[in-house]
Design an enzyme around this catalytic site. Structure first.
Site, PDB file in Angstrom:
ATOM      1  N   CYS A   1       0.900  -1.272  -0.195  1.00 46.32           N
ATOM      2  CA  CYS A   1       0.032  -0.069   0.155  1.00 46.32           C
ATOM      3  C   CYS A   1       0.810   1.283   0.122  1.00 46.32           C
ATOM      4  O   CYS A   1       1.380   1.515  -0.981  1.00 46.32           O
ATOM      5  CB  CYS A   1      -1.035  -0.235   1.070  1.00 46.32           C
ATOM      6  SG  CYS A   1      -2.379   1.009   1.000  1.00 46.32           S
TER       7      CYS A   1
ATOM      8  N   HIS B   1      -3.748  -5.121   0.186  1.00 40.89           N
ATOM      9  CA  HIS B   1      -3.605  -5.817   1.482  1.00 40.89           C
ATOM     10  C   HIS B   1      -3.453  -7.314   1.658  1.00 40.89           C
ATOM     11  O   HIS B   1      -4.537  -7.962   1.774  1.00 40.89           O
ATOM     12  CB  HIS B   1      -4.666  -5.059   2.367  1.00 40.89           C
ATOM     13  CG  HIS B   1      -4.434  -3.786   2.777  1.00 40.89           C
ATOM     14  ND1 HIS B   1      -3.876  -3.289   3.874  1.00 40.89           N
ATOM     15  CD2 HIS B   1      -4.794  -2.627   1.931  1.00 40.89           C
ATOM     16  CE1 HIS B   1      -3.855  -1.898   3.848  1.00 40.89           C
ATOM     17  NE2 HIS B   1      -4.369  -1.603   2.803  1.00 40.89           N
TER      18      HIS B   1
ATOM     19  N   GLU C   1      -2.697  -9.164   3.894  1.00 41.80           N
ATOM     20  CA  GLU C   1      -3.128  -9.664   5.346  1.00 41.80           C
ATOM     21  C   GLU C   1      -4.602 -10.099   5.398  1.00 41.80           C
ATOM     22  O   GLU C   1      -4.928 -10.832   6.346  1.00 41.80           O
ATOM     23  CB  GLU C   1      -2.497  -8.668   6.355  1.00 41.80           C
ATOM     24  CG  GLU C   1      -3.685  -7.742   6.617  1.00 41.80           C
ATOM     25  CD  GLU C   1      -3.697  -6.722   5.934  1.00 41.80           C
ATOM     26  OE1 GLU C   1      -4.591  -6.017   5.661  1.00 41.80           O
ATOM     27  OE2 GLU C   1      -2.941  -6.332   4.913  1.00 41.80           O
TER      28      GLU C   1
END
Length: 363
Positions: free
Chosen positions: A248, A338, A340
């Site tokens: 990001c 992202h 995660e």
């Protein structure tokens, strides 16, 4: 009232704390994960409108927050849930917003608001609870709020002091993670792979990074304009050949370190349903996003940088913007989204494995 800087006004009822707040008006298309959205530091100084029509169904809990507090400047929903239906819930979303002092509004026109932002672009806005003043006065106050362009916000959300997230199981690697607005699940994903993660403030220098004796360096997500960020430390990491992974905001800083420019997207990508293609394999991942800026890079093959050749590794299939960069002659890569998956799909979790593979090869 929700007042946009171009004079558009939406009326609704107070939701959460009452008062007034200002920020950049954006929308999030996620059907789930509102608590992760609220606590994502990348939303600092933004008013977030949820496009899903019913918000608050599962309440809030103590497990899902991604940071120490709610970071959104304001919150816009269509229909708040009247009951909480989850065995994990410890309270209601509205009470949570009140406790955190987050001014919100429930209004029937979230679809009209989203269409307006898609046509006109993200813009400044304000939410005002009663007593209300003349609309012209409120519009002028909104226009006096700072723009997102030129805003340096990473230091405002970063940790003040370094801390360590221990490896789960046996320790394999030491990672220096520069916190530009890091989400809690990110060091957790690294720890699950045997990484001891030393989380450093956004102001960390190259010497601070070296002091950790890292096997790899990670730059996190975060808010603000990447053109304001100092890329000196990252350039020294690349010069030293230390394996690097950025996501990001970290992707945007990586691009600038390579000599590329960044620009503001019309209304950004925010949600958990963005299709991204890995150009090496052709595979399409559905991924979680939260960014209003992007890197401008050549899409037609490798290009030269001060650190050797680089390429665009991933692209967004909705608008073609750059979603990943990779050096071909040094161990460094980044993605704009992202991996995660908090909240969101797990399609991109393999990127943490690739980072570990780079560190393994360099050891």
């Amino acid at each position: 009232m929700l007042v946009l800087e171009d004079g558009r006004v939406f009326r609704g009822t107070p939701y959460g704390a009452e008062g007034e707040t200002f920020g950049e008006m954006v929308f999030n298309t996620g059907m789930t994960g509102y608590q992760e959205t609220l606590t994502d530091p990348s939303y600092h100084r933004q008013i977030v409108a949820m496009t899903a029509p019913h918000i608050g169904n599962t309440g809030v809990n103590d497990e899902d927050p991604e940071s120490r507090r709610v970071w959104v400047a304001g919150y816009v929903v269509r229909e708040p849930s009247r009951v909480v239906s989850s065995w994990r819930a410890t309270g209601s979303l509205e009470d949570y917003l009140k406790q955190q002092g987050v001014v919100g509004i429930a209004l029937p026109g979230t679809r009209a608001l989203t269409r307006h932002l898609r046509e006109r672009g993200a813009m400044r806005a304000g939410i005002f609870s009663s007593p209300l003043r003349p609309v012209e006065e409120l519009v002028e106050r909104v226009r006096q709020a700072p723009k997102m362009e030129g805003s340096a916000l990473a230091e405002e959300v970063s940790t003040a002091e370094p801390y360590v997230v221990k490896a789960i199981g046996g320790k394999r690697f030491t990672v220096a993670a520069v916190d530009l607005g890091i989400k809690g699940m990110t060091p957790q994903r690294l720890a699950e792979r045997g990484c001891e993660v030393h989380v450093l403030p956004a102001t960390a220098t190259f010497e601070d990074i070296l002091a950790v004796e890292p096997d790899g360096v990670f730059f996190s997500n975060g808010p603000g304009d990447p053109a304001t960020a100092d890329v000196t430390a990252l350039r020294k990491v690349l010069e030293a050949g230390i394996p690097f992974f950025g996501i990001c905001f970290g992707n945007q800083i990586f691009g600038r370190a390579l000599g590329l420019s960044t620009y503001k997207l019309r209304y950004g990508h925010r949600g958990v349903n963005q299709p991204v293609q890995d150009r090496r394999t052709g595979k399409v991942e559905i991924s979680a996003h939260n960014h209003g800026f992007a890197v401008r890079a050549p899409l037609d093959g490798p290009f030269d940088t001060p650190y050797g050749r680089a390429e665009v590794s991933h692209v967004n299939l909705n608008d073609g913007c750059v979603e990943g960069l990779r050096l071909l002659d040094r161990p460094a890569f980044s993605v704009q989204y992202h991996p995660e998956a908090a909240a969101g799909p797990h399609d991109a979790a393999y990127l943490f494995d690739e980072f570990c593979e780079l560190m393994e090869a360099a050891s």
